[in-house]
Design an enzyme around this catalytic site. Sequence first.
Site, PDB file in Angstrom:
ATOM      1  N   ARG A 236       0.859  -1.181   0.000  1.00  0.00           N
ATOM      2  CA  ARG A 236       0.000   0.000   0.000  1.00  0.00           C
ATOM      3  C   ARG A 236       0.897   1.233   0.000  1.00  0.00           C
ATOM      4  NH1 ARG A 236      -4.516  -1.529  -1.840  1.00  0.00           N
ATOM      5  NH2 ARG A 236      -6.179  -2.246  -0.466  1.00  0.00           N
ATOM      6  N   GLU A 265      -3.146   8.325  -5.287  1.00  0.00           N
ATOM      7  CA  GLU A 265      -3.406   7.614  -6.542  1.00  0.00           C
ATOM      8  C   GLU A 265      -4.653   8.191  -7.201  1.00  0.00           C
ATOM      9  OE1 GLU A 265      -3.621   3.383  -5.887  1.00  0.00           O
ATOM     10  OE2 GLU A 265      -1.697   3.326  -4.881  1.00  0.00           O
ATOM     11  N   HIS A 284      -0.971   0.903 -10.008  1.00  0.00           N
ATOM     12  CA  HIS A 284      -1.707   0.017  -9.094  1.00  0.00           C
ATOM     13  C   HIS A 284      -2.375  -1.126  -9.871  1.00  0.00           C
ATOM     14  CE1 HIS A 284      -3.757  -0.166  -4.897  1.00  0.00           C
ATOM     15  NE2 HIS A 284      -3.636  -1.375  -5.420  1.00  0.00           N
TER      16      HIS A 284
END
Lengths: 326, 326
Positions: A236, A265, A284
Amino acid sequence: MTQQNQPVITVLTAPGEQEPPGMDAVRARAEVRFACDEETLRQTLPGTDVMMVTDFRTEAFEAAWPAADRLQWIHATSAGVDALMFPALIDSDVVVTNARGIFDRTIAEYVLCTILMFAKDFPNSVRLQERHEWKHRDTERAEGKQVLVVGAGSIGRQIARLTSAIGLHPHGIARTPRHDDPDFVAVHGNNQLFQQLEHFDYVVIAAPLTPQTEGLFDQRAFKAMRTSARLINIGRGPIVKTDDLIAALDAKEIAGAALDVFEEEPLPEDHPLWDRDNVIMTAHMAGDFIGWKRALTDQFLENFDLWHSGRDLFNLVNKKLGYAGS
Amino acid sequence: MTQQNQPVITVLTAPGEQEPPGMDAVRARAEVRFACDEETLRQTLPGTDVMMVTDFRTEAFEAAWPAADRLQWIHATSAGVDALMFPALIDSDVVVTNARGIFDRTIAEYVLCTILMFAKDFPNSVRLQERHEWKHRDTERAEGKQVLVVGAGSIGRQIARLTSAIGLHPHGIARTPRHDDPDFVAVHGNNQLFQQLEHFDYVVIAAPLTPQTEGLFDQRAFKAMRTSARLINIGRGPIVKTDDLIAALDAKEIAGAALDVFEEEPLPEDHPLWDRDNVIMTAHMAGDFIGWKRALTDQFLENFDLWHSGRDLFNLVNKKLGYAGS
């Protein structure tokens, strides 16, 4: 037509997100509802037995939470459940399961690829190719390199298996230290992290985001790493202090980083990370193989069958710890 | 000072190339001379017992060949010896050895890296990063993919080991077909190549350049491959007909190529290959790990000790076949 006394599943998606593929298979046994924000959640939660959450919408969910009058179980279609863990849910009797297992293999392939790309200097080969430039370099061997996997859950374990399969030496960091692990050379306790860092060529973050891991990789961690070491984060974003990482790269305290997750993000277009030659970046997506959405539905439906027949669910999340224990 | 009756080693390098590292170790037991072109070869060859060839200079060597009055053994510090095989040498009693083994592991790591880069679409991730562009994609799994290794020598075998170690299925193409190979799922005969090609996701050229392999990958081979397949060439450039490869990529007959070797090296700056998004290119460096030159000298000196004490050399090249047999 929906039948009387059928259980109700509410699927919480992002606004505009398509219905998860493969849900038709459950419609004979359950009523399926959809929600994407606080308003639709308030409408769908009353009477809902089971939630399948593909997008956290944490604030909306937390705000609508009082409308959940018979909710028993929430399944998150992700490995990390950090954003779901609001206090009212943690304190409730509602059980939470996650997508443990689905992304292990592809994330491990991603990590192995970044290790080999660093060793072979492939990011620079792609850039040289863009410039039509023929430039021979001597590059590194991956064999024999030392890998520290921070987080020895199912993803970390798969990373250990793939790296050791081709001759690297994976160690782990986890709650319980042990020397008889089948996949890691050794697993060191969480409190050993900073002492261990100096021994490794690759440090891979495969930990969940919890109060204990948030900001764990800061100035102090980077100073403890080898100057030749690379950091790989597929866990993360907030586990790494981005500003400290940039300072460490600038000061050559570490040699590079491969990042699939970020504190913010999508990463802003003007962020200083983009232009670094020794940083590999992706959006991601490390675990997202073609067909992953269908695989997530299939996993949920497998658990739904267990729930429906009153049996124990798999992939239960320990809500206090914030992740699925082994 | 050189002693009487010491054997003479001539090292043939490229003009301006540095002396191979580590040669001092042999100077107590041999006179070491250096040559880099026809003129220096004509001076050094008379009296030379052993040659260590780091650069082929084929025409110069062939022209100076008559000056070799007592040459017994030539060691090539490369895996491929194609450029060395001129008729007068082939027909002579001079034995040839090569650097078999030195580059196996690093070339296999390179191949594994390109397979994973194709699966994870990493070349495009590097390009997106250059443009500061956040773009999520679903990508492929590498696990379970079928790999055909053309050439089951020591490099091909190492490629089989690394790919199978992480769950891909390597087959081989070689002179002798067999189903009991320890590293390949199966090894098919050379004459099976075109029938086999359609079954594979990755086709890796790890063959020596010989009259039989020159131009082997042409229009017909690309048409036989899967449209989703990628070609990886770490063997020799002229095994692939570059124009046919480009045509096959344009016609989407294959999905991509990773090339470390080319028909013309360095590849000209205006060559059409450079700009292709589905081509990964490097400058003939797949095997060249940091320290490779010293490793090559050490391997030569190990063989020199055998020669000096009258024992059998290892890595003997079959001059008729053009490569070191197993």
